[in-house]
Each structure stands twice: as structure tokens, then as C-alpha cells.
Write an enzyme that holds these catalytic residues in place. Structure first.
Site, PDB file in Angstrom:
ATOM      1  N   THR A 260       0.888  -1.152   0.000  1.00 22.83           N
ATOM      2  CA  THR A 260       0.000   0.000   0.000  1.00 22.83           C
ATOM      3  C   THR A 260       0.928   1.204   0.000  1.00 22.83           C
ATOM      4  O   THR A 260       2.079   1.071   0.379  1.00 22.83           O
ATOM      5  CB  THR A 260      -0.823  -0.010   1.306  1.00 22.83           C
ATOM      6  N   ASP A 291      -7.587  -3.266   4.383  1.00 16.07           N
ATOM      7  CA  ASP A 291      -7.573  -2.336   5.509  1.00 16.07           C
ATOM      8  C   ASP A 291      -7.518  -0.885   5.058  1.00 16.07           C
ATOM      9  O   ASP A 291      -7.878   0.017   5.817  1.00 16.07           O
ATOM     10  CB  ASP A 291      -6.380  -2.636   6.419  1.00 16.07           C
ATOM     11  N   THR A 311       0.601  -1.014   6.169  1.00 17.86           N
ATOM     12  CA  THR A 311       0.726  -1.639   4.850  1.00 17.86           C
ATOM     13  C   THR A 311       1.033  -3.111   5.063  1.00 17.86           C
ATOM     14  O   THR A 311       1.738  -3.473   6.006  1.00 17.86           O
ATOM     15  CB  THR A 311       1.842  -0.976   4.023  1.00 17.86           C
TER      16      THR A 311
END
Lengths: 382, 382
Positions: A260, A291, A311
Site C-alpha cells: 500500500t 484495511d 501496509t
């Protein structure tokens, strides 16, 4: 690791961490007092003995503070902060162990701070410097906006990373099991706790801009799928042909697919903000949200407490609500460096999760930690 | 309110709540010690005075513990527990004030406990008894499964409420702005922290069953939209024509549209579980997800700490991660009755939110509180 360093630290963390309470004076006494009251009040219809059977053992809550001992796990603390320029990340050299934590820190409340990451994962060695360079560019882009505030800084940094084909967000995002791209993003500011997020959008050029539009609109927090795209069209957020996002990296590096991008900031007025964006995990189920669009799981910010983003494999962060937990612990007084280390350790031990986190506590101290092989990240204070 | 009742209570809660730390001995001393260390270590490049300007005041973290004083807000505590049968909810008679909290409680660790709610909101007075009756039926249905465990109990209770046309879940769910029904649901068990959730599904007969299938599958936590429906079809979860969900209640009571159904349980082995299901808010944007499918926002469970679920305007719960916060506070030792009261007060004050919560702490103490006009709920211990 102040917990084992001095008595003052132990008392401080004992207050924040329920798991440590049984070791502290007063707890057992209070428990007895309450039990006696229950009997005197004539309400004690049942009485469960303090020592229970092995089949039903007393389980103490497992908090971050339970994980304070060191281990040989592959968790590393990030580089020392350079207050005048961004510091390059440890690119994997050396043994995978704790490094000496930086500090003690002075109070940095009045200094702006920006931390940016480009994802934790296992990219090919040849790509790591490319990712690190992309993160440095994002740090520069975010830092230019820091005078406008923390929110503007994190938005600029993440928007920049969404254009980097080497990172898993917007352009260059990984594919789901239908071979399509579905993007998640989220943004939050810690002053009024306003948040906006999008999940599983296919045709929005900058998902973080759509998340910001939802934050500004204020009616909802999280929109997903076609409804989110419709919101984008009706609120003048740029949309595009999904083919724009597809590069050949997805096929080359299909195994590295849990990263991420994200940024956390703390400006000179003490305001905090966080933004994240991702393509999710490789071969994810269509419609899967990780998430990144979930407040508390992938990101959280609250002025006076701290700001964090994560992440990695999102499901672990979701099950632990890990970013919210990290901010709560920072709010209880644990320094960000310690929270970051313990949080990724907690992630690995409690749910077998892989990933990394960046965060800034209310004193302006930045920190990063990860338990995957690599995380590109950078920070600036000043 | 043990905080103001005795010194032992004050010390206990002071440990859990960072906001109270400045009032406790040792904190200021420790702060000074840390500052001195920073100077001695030669790292103090900046020095921010302890007293900051009015333009940048020091903001203490606002936790549930900040809200411990009573107010004249319309928040009521639920009825006294009847350990042998379910207790009817307060149906709105009398002034909207705190009632005397039940307790002190004996330790109930070894006793199963189930709490069910049918949503907080402002239904017409004529419908309130109907809703309460539906909740009582769900409590009976859940209680029958309690011998199998907490997870089975909450699933049975919520599945029952999804069939009740007077409640906003599955059959009888409210409409979005396109006149369609989009359903959210979530389920979590607190032993391994496994969770499953679905958002914005249109054609799944029992969304909570689909959430349970995702939990069992274990690969993802949250699926939304058409991808979730596809998962249902491939995992033999019952789907149906969306017209089945539409009743005439949606048009009659369009203004009462922020309720959710949910159940929390704590079984005799100390295992916790929670399940929720909702149609969301009336005239919501298509693709909007509320708190119900979000771990930590609308529900959370962790054995040894507690279990909680919420109902109301979901965005407030999402921004505060309120169910996770409640479980963390229960894990830190605050009783569920106090956490429930403070949590809904926190919801109202911090983000102007409306809603209610039910929860059970690690000692097996149930609690419910709400700041809306009405909440149908019931509980059983035994």
C-alpha cells in the site's frame, strides 16, 4: 523499551496497558474490595472462585505491552531521523533484527513532520531502489504542501505515489482474480476526526482525491464500487479508462502484492492527517476491501494522540484494528518508536500478519517498523 | 462511576485512561526525567516550552474517561438484569436521564450471557412494543444455541432478526436513494479474532450467513457488492430476489432509518462473539458502507477483554472506531456498564453521533446504553 529500563517508565506503561496491571500494587486489593462489596450488598447470587480450572483458564488481555521483550523475528526499526533531509530506508542489508531504537527524543510538538511509505513486501532486489526513489519524490511533493497543513501534505504525497508505476496504487496497482484493477483509498484528519474512503473503484484517476471529496462532503465515510464512481462523477473528481492503470509490472511481479502507499503528517499547529491508497492484494476476490479504506484498520489520526497508517496483508490489520490501537497506545503515552515495533510484532504473533507501519506520536516523534522483507519509506522533520 | 467513589477505583481507571494521567502522581515527575535525559544525551536540538501559546494549546487526548461526569443528556442505562429471564427495555417512559447503574456485580466469568438489540432510533410509539417483541424472540432463538457456543448464539439471534419485518435488517431493511436495498452484516469471534463481513449486497437472503461463510473461509474479511453475491453463490449461501426484502414499512417509517440489529455473547468457556446486520440509513448513497460491516467500528470481540456492538448513525462509530475503543477500555479494567455509558456520551460529544451500544466485559457483565430516543434490547444470563 522503557518498560524494562526504569521504574518510572514501567509505571507509565502499566497505566496504559491493562495486561500489566496484575503486576502492579493495588489491583489485587481493589479486586478484593469489589468482591467484598458484592457480598455485603446482598447481590452475590453466584460466586466464581478466583482460580479457575485448567479447562477454562483465566486469559489476560494481550496488548502491545505484552510484546515488549525482544525476539529474533525479522522486524527492523527504520533509520535514524535526519532532521534536515529525508533519510533513505534500510534496503535490506544486514541481519533482520532490531536495530538500536533512536532516542531519547526532545519534544517536537512545534515542528512539522511528514513520513511516507511505498509499501511493505518482497519486491525483487532490483526494484527496491526504484521504489525508494519514488517514495523520496512523494516526500518532496508532500513537504511542499506542508505549509498548508498536514492534510494537504499527505494528500499531495499519496497523489504523487498513485502516479508511480513501481508502487501498488492506481497506476501500477495489482490485479484481482478477474484480471481487473479495484482500488481502495482513505484519508483522515485528526482535529475533527473527519474521514473519507473508497473501496473497489475501477475508474477513478486518483482514488485518494475521491476519498478527500467524501471527507469534505461529510455525509458518508466509505463508498464502494459503482456507487463510489458515481459519487466521483457527480462531484467533479477525475475518472478515467481503467486500462490506464495497467502496466506490465503486475505480471512481472505478481507475487509481491500486499503493499500500500501511505503518508502521515503532523504540522506545526499540532494537526495530524493520514492518507493511504492501494490496489490491494494480488488475485483478491472481486469486491474485497482491505484495511486501506477502513478507518482504524489501515489508518487513524487524532490530534493530541497520534497518527498511524499500515501496509501489508490487510486482513490482519482489520482483525486487530491495528492503527486505532497504535494511536490509542500513543495517546496513553507510549512513544511512537516503541508502539511501531510492538504493533508489527503483535500483528505477526496474534494473527500471523505481515506488514509495516509508519506513525507520529503527539510529541511529533516519527517511527516506522515492519516485519516483511522490505519497506520503502522516508521521513522529514523541520 | 467508581472513578469518583474511591481511591482504588481512581487508580485503576487512571491506568487505563491516558487523559487522567496528569492528575496522578508520578506522571509529571516522569515527564521531567525524560526531558532531562534528552538534554544530557546531547540530542536536544530543539526545546519546546511546556506551556504553549493560546494559538497552539496543548490538547490532552479525549478518552472515554474524560466523560465520567454526569450530564442531563438523553442517555439512559438499560434495565436491571434479570438473571433468569430476559428483561423488557425501557420503552421511553420517564425523563431521559441516567438511571441508577446496576451493581456492584459479582464475577460472572463462568456464566453464559447473551445480549440482543433491535436498533436505536426514533420509531413511532405504536411500533416500539413490536420491536421489543421481535428482540425477545431473537433472544430466545440465540439462547437455544448457547450450549454450542457464543458464535452460534449470536448468529441464531441475528438470523432471527433478519426475518423480522419490523427491524431494519434483510426483510424490512430501509431503501437507499435509488429505492434499492443494500445490506451490510458482520460477525467476529474473540478467540482467534476471526471475522467476516459483507457490504452493499442486494440478493443474499441472510447477510449474516454470508459474513459467517467469509469468516470460515478465512481468506478475506470484507467483501462488498456483486463480488460478495458471487462469493455467496460459490459457497452455497442462500440468495434470493431482492423484492423479498421490501415491505411497506420502509415507506411508512422512512424517517427512522439508522438502526441495526446485533447480538453479543460470552459463553461459559469465556469465548466471545458478536454479529450485526443492517439495511443502513435511509436514502444512503448507493455503495455506502456503514459501521456494521467494519471490524472495530460496528463490532469487536476479543476473549479476555470483552465484546461490543453498536447501532445508530454508522459514520460516527466509524470515525471513533467506537466498538474497538470500548473493548480496549473493558480490557483495561473498566466495567461494561461504565464503558457503555461513556461510549455513547463520547459518540455524542466528539462527533455529534446518535446511537446505542450493547456489550459484555471479560467478567461476563452485560451492559447497554443509548443516546437516541429508543432502543429495543434484551439480555439473559444463566
Amino acid at each position: 523499551m522503557a518498560l524494562h529500563r526504569d521504574a518510572a517508565g514501567a509505571v507509565e506503561h502499566g497505566r496504559a496497558l491493562g495486561a500489566l496491571r496484575p503486576r502492579l500494587p493495588g489491583w489485587q486489593l481493589h479486586d478484593q474490595v469489589r468482591s467484598q462489596r458484592a457480598v455485603r450488598g446482598g447481590r452475590a447470587r453466584v460466586w466464581v472462585p478466583r482460580l479457575r480450572s485448567a479447562a477454562s483458564p483465566i486469559r489476560r488481555p494481550r496488548r502491545l505491552g505484552d510484546l515488549c521483550h525482544r525476539s529474533a523475528q525479522s522486524i527492523r526499526l527504520g533509520p535514524r531521523v535526519d532532521r534536515t533531509s529525508s533519510g533513505p530506508a534500510d534496503l535490506g542489508a544486514g541481519p533482520a533484527r532490531w536495530q538500536t531504537p533512536p532516542g531519547p527524543w526532545p519534544t517536537l510538538c512545534g515542528m512539522p513532520c511528514l513520513v511516507v511509505h511505498g509499501g511493505a513486501g518482497t519486491p525483487p532486489a532490483a526494484e527496491r531502489q526504484e521504489r525508494q526513489d519514488a517514495v523520496e519524490r512523494a516526500l518532496d511533493a508532500g513537504w511542499k504542501e506542508m505549509r498548508l497543513g498536514a492534510l494537504e501534505a499527505v494528500l499531495a504525497a499519496v497523489r504523487c505515489m498513485e502516479d508511480e508505476p513501481s508502487l501498488n496504487a492506481a497506476v501500477g496497482a495489482c490485479l484481482n482474480r478477474d484480471g481487473e484493477i479495484e482500488l481502495d483509498a482513505g484519508v483522515m484528519e485528526g482535529t475533527q476526526l473527519r474521514a473519507g474512503a473508497v473501496g473497489a473503484v475501477k475508474d477513478v484517476r486518483h482514488p485518494v482525491d475521491l476519498a478527500h471529496a467524501i471527507l469534505r462532503d461529510g455525509q458518508h465515510v466509505l463508498l464502494c464500487g459503482e456507487g463510489a464512481s458515481r459519487f466521483a462523477r457527480e462531484h467533479a473528481v477525475e475518472t478515467c479508462d481503467p486500462v490506464l492503470f495497467i502496466t506490465d509490472r503486475q505480471l512481472r511481479n505478481w507475487w509481491d502484492a500486499a503493499d500500500t502507499v501511505g503518508a502521515v503528517a503532523h504540522d506545526e499547529r499540532g494537526r495530524t492527517a493520514v492518507a493511504v491508497s492501494t490496489g490491494g492484494t494480488y488475485r483478491k476476490w472481486p469486491g474485497r476491501l482491505g484495511d486501506s479504506p477502513l478507518v482504524g484498520a489501515g489508518f487513524y489520526a487524532e490530534d493530541g494522540m497520534g497518527v498511524a497508517c499500515g501496509t501489508g496483508i490487510g486482513e490482519g490489520f482489520m482483525r486487530l484494528c491495528l492503527c486505532h490501537l497504535a494511536v490509542v497506545e500513543m495517546g496513553h503515552g507510549m512513544p511512537s518508536t516503541e508502539v511501531a515495533q510492538k504493533a508489527v510484532q503483535h500483528l505477526a504473533r496474534r494473527v500471523g500478519g505481515l506488514g509495516g507501519m509508519i506513525m507520529i506520536d503527539s510529541s511529533g516523534r516519527p517511527a516506522a517498523a515492519w516485519n516483511s522483507e522490505f519497506m520503502a519509506w522516508s521521513q522529514r522533520i523541520g
